[in-house]
Design an enzyme around this catalytic site. Structure first.
Site, PDB file in Angstrom:
ATOM      1  N   PHE A 178     -14.549   2.240   4.362  1.00  0.00           N
ATOM      2  CA  PHE A 178     -13.645   1.468   3.505  1.00  0.00           C
ATOM      3  C   PHE A 178     -13.127   2.380   2.388  1.00  0.00           C
ATOM      4  CE2 PHE A 178     -12.817  -3.172   2.560  1.00  0.00           C
ATOM      5  CZ  PHE A 178     -11.726  -2.891   1.747  1.00  0.00           C
ATOM      6  N   VAL A 179     -11.862   2.720   2.447  1.00  0.00           N
ATOM      7  CA  VAL A 179     -11.316   3.633   1.438  1.00  0.00           C
ATOM      8  C   VAL A 179     -10.355   2.902   0.498  1.00  0.00           C
ATOM      9  CG1 VAL A 179     -11.622   5.758   2.758  1.00  0.00           C
ATOM     10  CG2 VAL A 179      -9.536   4.423   3.060  1.00  0.00           C
TER      11      VAL A 179
ATOM     12  N   LYS B  36      -7.253   6.185  10.868  1.00  0.00           N
ATOM     13  CA  LYS B  36      -8.661   6.096  11.292  1.00  0.00           C
ATOM     14  C   LYS B  36      -8.694   6.038  12.812  1.00  0.00           C
ATOM     15  CE  LYS B  36     -10.369   3.359   7.366  1.00  0.00           C
ATOM     16  NZ  LYS B  36     -10.821   2.002   6.970  1.00  0.00           N
TER      17      LYS B  36
ATOM     18  N   ASP C 109      -5.098   1.695  10.518  1.00  0.00           N
ATOM     19  CA  ASP C 109      -6.493   1.358  10.767  1.00  0.00           C
ATOM     20  C   ASP C 109      -6.609   0.990  12.252  1.00  0.00           C
ATOM     21  OD1 ASP C 109      -9.072   0.127  10.550  1.00  0.00           O
ATOM     22  OD2 ASP C 109      -8.717  -0.151   8.422  1.00  0.00           O
TER      23      ASP C 109
ATOM     24  N   GLU D  43       3.827   4.965   5.682  1.00  0.00           N
ATOM     25  CA  GLU D  43       2.649   4.111   5.496  1.00  0.00           C
ATOM     26  C   GLU D  43       1.538   4.843   4.758  1.00  0.00           C
ATOM     27  OE1 GLU D  43       1.364   1.470   5.203  1.00  0.00           O
ATOM     28  OE2 GLU D  43       1.679   0.020   6.794  1.00  0.00           O
ATOM     29  N   ASP D  44       0.647   4.071   4.177  1.00  0.00           N
ATOM     30  CA  ASP D  44      -0.527   4.667   3.549  1.00  0.00           C
ATOM     31  C   ASP D  44      -1.633   4.888   4.573  1.00  0.00           C
ATOM     32  OD1 ASP D  44      -0.718   1.909   3.813  1.00  0.00           O
ATOM     33  OD2 ASP D  44      -1.896   1.608   2.006  1.00  0.00           O
TER      34      ASP D  44
ATOM     35  N   GLY E 166       0.785  -1.240   0.000  1.00  0.00           N
ATOM     36  CA  GLY E 166       0.000   0.000   0.000  1.00  0.00           C
ATOM     37  C   GLY E 166       0.813   1.283   0.000  1.00  0.00           C
TER      38      GLY E 166
ATOM     39  N   ASP F 256      -6.171  -0.798  -1.391  1.00  0.00           N
ATOM     40  CA  ASP F 256      -6.890  -1.746  -2.241  1.00  0.00           C
ATOM     41  C   ASP F 256      -8.147  -2.305  -1.609  1.00  0.00           C
ATOM     42  OD1 ASP F 256      -5.396  -3.354  -0.289  1.00  0.00           O
ATOM     43  OD2 ASP F 256      -6.050  -5.079  -1.476  1.00  0.00           O
TER      44      ASP F 256
HETATM   45  C1  PRP Z   1      -2.741  -1.990   5.245  1.00  0.00           C
HETATM   46  C2  PRP Z   1      -1.853  -0.782   5.537  1.00  0.00           C
HETATM   47  C3  PRP Z   1      -1.238  -1.130   6.854  1.00  0.00           C
HETATM   48  C4  PRP Z   1      -2.316  -1.968   7.529  1.00  0.00           C
HETATM   49  C5  PRP Z   1      -3.050  -1.138   8.497  1.00  0.00           C
HETATM   50  O1  PRP Z   1      -1.977  -2.987   4.658  1.00  0.00           O
HETATM   51  O2  PRP Z   1      -0.891  -0.581   4.535  1.00  0.00           O
HETATM   52  O3  PRP Z   1      -0.041  -1.856   6.715  1.00  0.00           O
HETATM   53  O4  PRP Z   1      -3.225  -2.403   6.523  1.00  0.00           O
HETATM   54  O5  PRP Z   1      -4.006  -1.895   9.174  1.00  0.00           O
HETATM   55  P1  PRP Z   1      -4.038  -2.013  10.758  1.00  0.00           P
HETATM   56  O6  PRP Z   1      -3.759  -0.633  11.314  1.00  0.00           O
HETATM   57  O7  PRP Z   1      -5.451  -2.459  11.061  1.00  0.00           O
HETATM   58  O8  PRP Z   1      -3.035  -3.008  11.194  1.00  0.00           O
HETATM   59  P2  PRP Z   1      -2.622  -4.343   4.109  1.00  0.00           P
HETATM   60  O9  PRP Z   1      -2.515  -5.402   5.167  1.00  0.00           O
HETATM   61  O10 PRP Z   1      -3.991  -4.067   3.561  1.00  0.00           O
HETATM   62  O11 PRP Z   1      -1.608  -4.727   2.955  1.00  0.00           O
HETATM   63  P3  PRP Z   1      -1.240  -3.874   1.639  1.00  0.00           P
HETATM   64  O12 PRP Z   1      -0.346  -2.742   2.099  1.00  0.00           O
HETATM   65  O13 PRP Z   1      -0.529  -4.831   0.764  1.00  0.00           O
HETATM   66  O14 PRP Z   1      -2.525  -3.354   1.063  1.00  0.00           O
END
Ligand code: PRP
Length: 183
Positions: A156-157, A135, A107, A103-104, A48, A163
């Site tokens: 859900f963004v 969030k 959550d 990070e992107d 991400g 993604d």
């Molecule tokens: C997303 C994002 C963080 C994580 C955050 O990655 O990049 O790493 O989720 O979620 P959390 O705060 O609830 O732990 P994801 O696992 O979707 O993988 P990706 O980066 O490959 O999309």
């Protein structure tokens, strides 16, 4: 891919390309000011964070090396389990280094909390976090995040690296996914 290419799959646009670039430039200035006497290593978390990393690093008014980590949740498959496994480790020895995780989105905070603890165990000079989105209402752990682009509600963004089932990462804007796509 533009918002219009999403059709009815996108409920709304939260941040345009211009807004994202503007905020990343502000964050880059702030970070550079804080690290002006230090050699900072940017660590992106795949996948991400790729787009954030690409734009954030170019917004910095000086050189900064980068590295990437890839992680995955164990067991349940839900990304918020908090138990993380490293799929691709850093190439860099971070002993004595100033690390800034890029990070992107944060959550629940569980992934970043685990990653931060893991990196801190390697003897770096410091570990801080920079995230484009957070969030606050979804937080399950307290985590100290030094640089935050935008706080958003727990919807859900997708887009700009984010993604749904590996899709829509290449959407230029960040928007809310329509519930009919995932329900
Ligand atoms: C997303 C994002 C963080 C994580 C955050 O990655 O990049 O790493 O989720 O979620 P959390 O705060 O609830 O732990 P994801 O696992 O979707 O993988 P990706 O980066 O490959 O999309």
């Amino acid at each position: 891919m533009d918002a219009e290419h999403m059709g009815d799959k996108l409920l709304n646009v939260l941040f345009t390309e211009e807004q994202i670039q503007h905020r990343l430039a502000e964050l880059a200035q702030e970070v550079w000011e804080d690290y002006k006497d230090k050699d900072v290593l940017l660590v992106g978390v795949l996948k991400g964070a790729v787009l954030v990393m690409a734009d954030f690093m170019r917004a910095l008014p000086g050189s900064a090396p980068i590295d990437f980590l890839a992680v995955s949740s164990y067991g349940s498959g839900t990304k918020s389990s908090g138990v993380v496994r490293i799929l691709k480790d850093l190439d860099t020895d971070i002993t004595g280094r100033h690390v800034l995780i890029v990070e992107d989105i944060i959550d629940s905070g569980l992934t970043l909390s685990w990653i931060k603890t893991n990196l801190e165990s390697r003897g770096p000079a410091s570990v801080e976090i920079c995230t484009l989105l957070r969030k606050p209402e979804a937080a399950k752990v307290e985590i100290d995040v030094k640089y935050v682009g935008y706080d958003i509600p727990p919807a859900f963004v997708v887009g700009y690296g984010l993604d749904y089932d590996e899709h829509y990462r290449n959407l230029r804007v960040i928007g809310t996914l329509a519930p009919h796509v995932y329900s």
